[in-house]
Design a protein around this motif. Structure first.
Motif, PDB file in Angstrom:
ATOM      1  N   ILE A 157       0.837  -1.207   0.000  1.00 23.54           N
ATOM      2  CA  ILE A 157       0.000   0.000   0.000  1.00 23.54           C
ATOM      3  C   ILE A 157       0.868   1.252   0.000  1.00 23.54           C
ATOM      4  CG2 ILE A 157      -1.646   1.336   1.381  1.00 23.54           C
ATOM      5  CD1 ILE A 157      -2.895  -1.327   2.237  1.00 23.54           C
ATOM      6  N   THR A 158       1.935   1.234   0.796  1.00 25.56           N
ATOM      7  CA  THR A 158       2.849   2.383   0.855  1.00 25.56           C
ATOM      8  C   THR A 158       3.453   2.671  -0.514  1.00 25.56           C
ATOM      9  OG1 THR A 158       3.411   1.834   3.148  1.00 25.56           O
ATOM     10  CG2 THR A 158       4.912   3.307   1.981  1.00 25.56           C
ATOM     11  N   ASP A 159       3.884   1.627  -1.210  1.00 24.14           N
ATOM     12  CA  ASP A 159       4.521   1.806  -2.519  1.00 24.14           C
ATOM     13  C   ASP A 159       3.567   2.436  -3.530  1.00 24.14           C
ATOM     14  OD1 ASP A 159       6.742   0.651  -1.423  1.00 24.14           O
ATOM     15  OD2 ASP A 159       6.528  -1.281  -2.453  1.00 24.14           O
ATOM     16  N   VAL A 160       2.335   1.932  -3.575  1.00 27.91           N
ATOM     17  CA  VAL A 160       1.362   2.480  -4.524  1.00 27.91           C
ATOM     18  C   VAL A 160       1.110   3.958  -4.234  1.00 27.91           C
ATOM     19  CG1 VAL A 160      -1.017   2.364  -5.339  1.00 27.91           C
ATOM     20  CG2 VAL A 160       0.243   0.261  -4.919  1.00 27.91           C
ATOM     21  N   LEU A 161       0.912   4.273  -2.971  1.00 31.94           N
ATOM     22  CA  LEU A 161       0.626   5.662  -2.607  1.00 31.94           C
ATOM     23  C   LEU A 161       1.839   6.559  -2.836  1.00 31.94           C
ATOM     24  CD1 LEU A 161      -1.522   5.142   0.622  1.00 31.94           C
ATOM     25  CD2 LEU A 161      -2.285   5.557  -1.720  1.00 31.94           C
ATOM     26  N   ASN A 162       3.022   6.040  -2.605  1.00 33.38           N
ATOM     27  CA  ASN A 162       4.222   6.844  -2.860  1.00 33.38           C
ATOM     28  C   ASN A 162       4.399   7.124  -4.349  1.00 33.38           C
ATOM     29  OD1 ASN A 162       5.138   7.395  -0.285  1.00 33.38           O
ATOM     30  ND2 ASN A 162       6.385   5.541  -0.142  1.00 33.38           N
ATOM     31  N   TYR A 163       3.986   6.171  -5.191  1.00 35.79           N
ATOM     32  CA  TYR A 163       4.078   6.423  -6.633  1.00 35.79           C
ATOM     33  C   TYR A 163       3.137   7.547  -7.055  1.00 35.79           C
ATOM     34  CZ  TYR A 163       3.073   6.092 -11.577  1.00 35.79           C
ATOM     35  OH  TYR A 163       2.858   6.417 -12.894  1.00 35.79           O
ATOM     36  N   ILE A 164       1.867   7.467  -6.638  1.00 40.99           N
ATOM     37  CA  ILE A 164       0.935   8.508  -7.087  1.00 40.99           C
ATOM     38  C   ILE A 164       1.274   9.857  -6.443  1.00 40.99           C
ATOM     39  CG2 ILE A 164      -0.891   6.836  -7.572  1.00 40.99           C
ATOM     40  CD1 ILE A 164      -2.313   7.728  -5.045  1.00 40.99           C
ATOM     41  N   ARG A 165       1.871   9.831  -5.260  1.00 41.68           N
ATOM     42  CA  ARG A 165       2.330  11.090  -4.659  1.00 41.68           C
ATOM     43  C   ARG A 165       3.540  11.639  -5.420  1.00 41.68           C
ATOM     44  NH1 ARG A 165       0.811  12.694   0.499  1.00 41.68           N
ATOM     45  NH2 ARG A 165       2.937  13.305   1.082  1.00 41.68           N
ATOM     46  N   ALA A 166       4.421  10.745  -5.854  1.00 42.80           N
ATOM     47  CA  ALA A 166       5.589  11.187  -6.622  1.00 42.80           C
ATOM     48  C   ALA A 166       5.167  11.848  -7.924  1.00 42.80           C
ATOM     49  CB  ALA A 166       6.505  10.002  -6.911  1.00 42.80           C
ATOM     50  N   MET A 167       4.112  11.320  -8.538  1.00 41.43           N
ATOM     51  CA  MET A 167       3.617  11.914  -9.777  1.00 41.43           C
ATOM     52  C   MET A 167       2.976  13.275  -9.525  1.00 41.43           C
ATOM     53  SD  MET A 167       4.573   9.943 -12.141  1.00 41.43           S
ATOM     54  CE  MET A 167       3.635  10.588 -13.527  1.00 41.43           C
ATOM     55  N   ASN A 168       2.715  13.570  -8.256  1.00 42.49           N
ATOM     56  CA  ASN A 168       2.210  14.886  -7.859  1.00 42.49           C
ATOM     57  C   ASN A 168       3.294  15.711  -7.161  1.00 42.49           C
ATOM     58  OD1 ASN A 168      -0.998  15.202  -8.116  1.00 42.49           O
ATOM     59  ND2 ASN A 168      -0.517  13.043  -7.767  1.00 42.49           N
ATOM     60  N   ASP A 169       4.538  15.214  -7.239  1.00 43.85           N
ATOM     61  CA  ASP A 169       5.691  15.883  -6.615  1.00 43.85           C
ATOM     62  C   ASP A 169       5.515  16.068  -5.113  1.00 43.85           C
ATOM     63  OD1 ASP A 169       7.126  16.143  -9.039  1.00 43.85           O
ATOM     64  OD2 ASP A 169       5.920  17.888  -9.583  1.00 43.85           O
ATOM     65  N   ALA A 170       4.822  15.126  -4.490  1.00 47.14           N
ATOM     66  CA  ALA A 170       4.665  15.136  -3.034  1.00 47.14           C
ATOM     67  C   ALA A 170       5.680  14.181  -2.411  1.00 47.14           C
ATOM     68  CB  ALA A 170       3.245  14.727  -2.652  1.00 47.14           C
ATOM     69  N   ASP A 171       5.984  14.394  -1.137  1.00 44.48           N
ATOM     70  CA  ASP A 171       6.981  13.576  -0.449  1.00 44.48           C
ATOM     71  C   ASP A 171       6.484  12.143  -0.253  1.00 44.48           C
ATOM     72  OD1 ASP A 171       8.660  15.738  -0.259  1.00 44.48           O
ATOM     73  OD2 ASP A 171       7.975  16.307   1.754  1.00 44.48           O
ATOM     74  N   ALA A 172       7.439  11.218  -0.234  1.00 49.32           N
ATOM     75  CA  ALA A 172       7.121   9.829   0.097  1.00 49.32           C
ATOM     76  C   ALA A 172       6.990   9.693   1.609  1.00 49.32           C
ATOM     77  CB  ALA A 172       8.213   8.909  -0.427  1.00 49.32           C
ATOM     78  N   PHE A 173       6.365   8.604   2.058  1.00 52.30           N
ATOM     79  CA  PHE A 173       6.251   8.369   3.497  1.00 52.30           C
ATOM     80  C   PHE A 173       6.564   6.917   3.810  1.00 52.30           C
ATOM     81  CE2 PHE A 173       1.994   7.921   1.706  1.00 52.30           C
ATOM     82  CZ  PHE A 173       1.581   6.690   2.202  1.00 52.30           C
ATOM     83  N   ASN A 174       6.742   6.620   5.082  1.00 56.13           N
ATOM     84  CA  ASN A 174       7.140   5.300   5.545  1.00 56.13           C
ATOM     85  C   ASN A 174       5.925   4.405   5.758  1.00 56.13           C
ATOM     86  OD1 ASN A 174       7.939   3.299   7.894  1.00 56.13           O
ATOM     87  ND2 ASN A 174       9.859   3.984   6.950  1.00 56.13           N
ATOM     88  N   LYS A 175       6.131   3.097   5.663  1.00 57.79           N
ATOM     89  CA  LYS A 175       5.016   2.162   5.823  1.00 57.79           C
ATOM     90  C   LYS A 175       4.434   2.165   7.236  1.00 57.79           C
ATOM     91  CE  LYS A 175       7.780  -2.000   6.780  1.00 57.79           C
ATOM     92  NZ  LYS A 175       8.091  -3.372   6.312  1.00 57.79           N
ATOM     93  N   LYS A 176       5.130   2.793   8.182  1.00 64.48           N
ATOM     94  CA  LYS A 176       4.574   2.891   9.535  1.00 64.48           C
ATOM     95  C   LYS A 176       3.259   3.667   9.529  1.00 64.48           C
ATOM     96  CE  LYS A 176       9.017   2.694  11.993  1.00 64.48           C
ATOM     97  NZ  LYS A 176       9.962   3.448  12.869  1.00 64.48           N
ATOM     98  N   VAL A 177       3.133   4.607   8.592  1.00 63.70           N
ATOM     99  CA  VAL A 177       1.888   5.379   8.485  1.00 63.70           C
ATOM    100  C   VAL A 177       0.728   4.443   8.160  1.00 63.70           C
ATOM    101  CG1 VAL A 177       0.689   7.193   7.204  1.00 63.70           C
ATOM    102  CG2 VAL A 177       3.114   7.462   7.766  1.00 63.70           C
ATOM    103  N   VAL A 178       0.948   3.535   7.232  1.00 66.45           N
ATOM    104  CA  VAL A 178      -0.090   2.574   6.851  1.00 66.45           C
ATOM    105  C   VAL A 178      -0.366   1.614   8.004  1.00 66.45           C
ATOM    106  CG1 VAL A 178      -0.731   0.754   5.231  1.00 66.45           C
ATOM    107  CG2 VAL A 178       0.561   2.733   4.425  1.00 66.45           C
TER     108      VAL A 178
END
Length: 742
Positions: A699-720
């Protein structure tokens, strides 16, 4: 009688035969009065067949039914005509899908012992499976894939008792397959190019000398349940999630996913059921006033019919099962200035429709006998549990109609024509490679592909000279006279691809075939010539230059597609010449544009975009990119802007520029964990399903990809992980209103 007189008599006789060829009616049935709330009572196979409506002259014959089979989802034949049937015995046994993931499903082996077309013997070939979804018979083994796994297993019956007794994993991927069971791969189609394709996964397989070769492809079509190919190996995909009955069929999948506007004719996405269909996931907006489905939604198991025992006009047509609409669409594939366009074969009617609410066609297949086979899961609920949960639009209708009680059955039918007798059982399994060659020109595509597959698997190099001779010239004067109905061009196509499967790509032969009278052979020669384009040499390109002026626009388009594999300046010049000549042609212009990019791809662009990020973030984002391509692209689109079907109604919200994507990672995680329902930015979309079954990193990886495409910061899987703990007791979908208070 002189030779001249004899020949004249022969020609007159042949002309007479041609003029008296049988004609077949295309008259559609008279529709019954629509019953908005039809009963959901189980019917016997014979009773259910009475509810089927087909065009004049066509009829349905029962091939197998319960108790011989149970919850069938896919079929395939071996060279002897024995039918393998994959069963999902745990699928939706109640409205909540209780026990779905128990490993008790089966693959059965059915045999027609007396040759009457009806199965007489059923053997459990494999048991204890987890929802088997893909089956591919090879020479003496069956390749199988199960749900939630990428792995491919080989099963063999070494003592010929109809039960598999040897199991071997031939492809291994340690990662579990994410998503619910509807969002899983299907297919395992042995393509004309000797690669085996599936949906969803951007890869293909080749079975060669006892080994499995894996090739990754960029931007290939995704698809869901169902994959088929036409006689030239062009794949046809479908996606129930995005309500897309057909796509990806403009070019070979290896060149990427291309879906020009207008590929579906006006009104094509409207199905025409003959019974009310209240159990529709989309709710009232997906129903007409008479209660019938107004848009394809459950498309599955489509098939390009390549058989020879139905009227000739059906050859090459696309048959699309729609289990929610209880119908099967027949689509005509027309090439208009190079673009393939699909048309409904009938005006506001379907090829096959039923008033039986339990009729659930999930696959169509061309049979060895030349007929069209239909797999009917015959059940009440067709949607997976993610879409039948409390709060969904469909659940109340399932319960009030008692559809959840209708389980544990299944039927397989074949559609025949009253004026054409189906063929008998095939006998290819025991034949040598040399004996199989004659079937490369068979009028039934099943025979052609099965013969090619078996010759390639046998790897008998002694047949190479015969195949070369066949590819070079298979149309003597007497062949043309006495086999006037034979398709010699497609036989040469199969001979060339069979040679390729045996590792023989002969440049001298290909240069001659670039001038073949049949455009399909010229296309094949161009594709096979990609071997020489990739090698870096430019000596092959001058021989391609005359094809810029080819009389077939499809040949020109193939040339534009193939030239991307050459890095030479000569290839670029030739592409520019094609562009200058065909810049007004939508299809060719697109092929030229893509080929001129050569090294360009979304992946390369993504790598540049995240070049300055940490190694851990890069790994997460690139992992999410792979998952997005396999799972999310169907609804949210390759550019994250959302997919808009022909009717203009967006299926899912855009992820590019979304405040929810760039906002609080905790709330974003909760959306993926439990799903989302209700209006988004004032617009209604379909249900965003839950992905709670996947682990935190996925889940973290998918969300980090779509955030990257929006130039947003990645986050750690601890959030999930924290979001999962916080919502572990939650069963319902989120709404944006609820999330706002979190």
């Amino acid at each position: 009688m002189s030779v001249k007189s004899t020949m004249l008599t022969l020609l007159v006789g042949l002309l007479f035969i041609k003029c008296t060829e049988r004609k077949y009616s295309e008259t559609i049935y008279q529709k019954p009065e629509i019953v908005k709330e039809a009963p959901s009572t189980f019917l016997s196979p014979e009773e259910s067949m009475e509810t089927f409506y087909l065009p004049e002259g066509y009829r349905v014959e029962l091939v197998a039914s319960e108790p011989m089979i149970d919850e069938p989802v896919a079929i395939a034949w071996d060279g002897s005509g024995r039918m393998y049937v994959a069963e999902m015995n745990t699928y939706m046994q109640d409205v909540d899908g209780t026990g779905t993931n128990r490993s008790i499903s089966k693959i059965r082996l059915l045999e027609d012992l007396d040759g009457d077309g009806k199965m007489d013997k059923s053997t459990i070939f494999i048991d204890s499976l987890l929802l088997p979804r893909m089956i591919l018979p090879l020479e003496n083994e069956l390749i199988v894939n199960e749900t939630y796994s990428y792995d491919l297993w080989s099963y063999k019956d070494t003592d010929n008792d109809g039960v598999a007794d040897k199991k071997e994993r031939v492809y291994y991927n340690p990662n579990p397959r994410g998503g619910n069971l509807e969002h899983q791969q299907s297919g395992l189609v042995w393509n004309l190019d000797n690669w085996v394709y599936t949906t969803y996964n951007p890869m293909r397989f080749k079975f060669k000398k006892g080994k499995v070769i894996v090739d990754s492809l960029d931007n290939m079509p995704s698809g869901q349940w169902g994959l088929t190919q036409d006689e030239m190996g062009i794949m046809y995909y479908s996606a129930a999630g995005s309500e897309n009955p057909a796509y990806g069929f403009q070019q070979a999948a290896v060149y990427g996913d291309y879906n020009p506007k207008g590929r579906l004719s006006e009104g094509f996405v409207e199905p025409w059921p003959i019974v009310g269909t209240p159990d529709v996931q989309g709710g009232p907006k997906r129903l007409r006033e008479d209660g019938t489905l107004n848009h394809f939604t459950g498309v599955a198991g489509q098939e390009i019919f390549l058989g020879h025992r139905l009227p000739p006009s059906t050859y090459g047509d696309l048959f699309i099962p729609e289990p929610v609409g209880r119908l099967i669409r027949r689509a005509k594939v027309r090439v208009e200035d190079g673009k393939k366009v699909l048309y409904n074969a009938y005006d506001q009617a379907e090829f096959m429709a039923s008033t039986d609410l339990n009729f659930r066609p999930v696959q169509a297949k061309t049979g060895p006998d030349g007929a069209l086979y239909i797999v009917d899961m015959y059940r009440g609920i067709i949607q997976e549990s993610n879409w039948t949960r409390k709060g969904s639009k469909i659940r109340p209708h399932i319960l009030r109609k008692d559809l959840d009680k209708n389980i544990g059955r299944g039927r397989i039918y074949r559609i025949v024509h009253e004026q054409i007798e189906p063929d008998g059982r095939p006998d290819l399994a025991g034949k040598s490679a040399s004996e199989l060659i004659e079937f490369l020109g068979h009028p039934n595509g099943w025979y052609r592909m099965t013969a090619q597959k078996l010759i390639v698997l046998k790897d008998d190099q002694t047949v190479v000279p015969v195949l070369k001779s066949l590819a070079l010239d298979n149309t003597s004067f007497f062949d043309r006279i006495f086999n006037g109905d034979k398709d010699f061009g497609i036989e040469r196509v199969h001979a060339l691809w069979t040679l390729e499967g045996l590792g023989v790509v002969d440049k001298t032969l290909l240069l001659q075939k670039l001038k073949d009278e049949d455009p399909r052979v010229r296309i094949t020669a161009i594709r096979l010539g990609e071997t020489f384009l990739r090698s870096g040499g430019s000596d092959f390109i001058p021989h391609l230059k005359p094809l810029v002026a080819d009389t077939s626009i499809e040949v020109v388009n193939q040339l534009a597609l193939s030239l991307r594999y050459s890095r030479s300046e000569a290839a670029t010049d030739l592409l520019s010449e094609i562009d200058s000549k065909y810049q007004q042609n939508e299809i060719v212009a697109h092929s030229v544009m893509e080929s001129l990019k050569k090294d360009d791809s979304r992946l390369e662009q993504l790598k540049l975009r995240i070049a300055k990020r940490s190694l851990g973030d890069k790994r997460s984002i690139l992992g999410g990119y792979d998952t997005y391509k396999q799972l999310c692209i169907t609804c949210h689109g390759p550019d994250l802007k959302g997919v808009t079907p022909e009717n203009g109604l967006a299926i899912a919200p855009p992820l590019l520029g979304s405040p929810r994507v760039t906002g609080d990672p905790d709330k974003l995680s909760k959306i993926l964990l439990n799903g989302l329902i209700g209006p988004i930015d004032g617009q209604e979309y379909g249900i965003m399903t839950s992905y709670k079954s996947n682990d935190d990193q996925w889940i973290t990886d998918v969300l980090n990809y779509i955030r990257a495409m929006n130039d947003a910061d990645a986050f750690n899987k601890k959030v999930v992980r924290n979001a999962r703990i916080e919502t572990e007791d939650r069963e319902d979908f989120w709404t944006l209103e609820e999330l706002a208070t979190e």
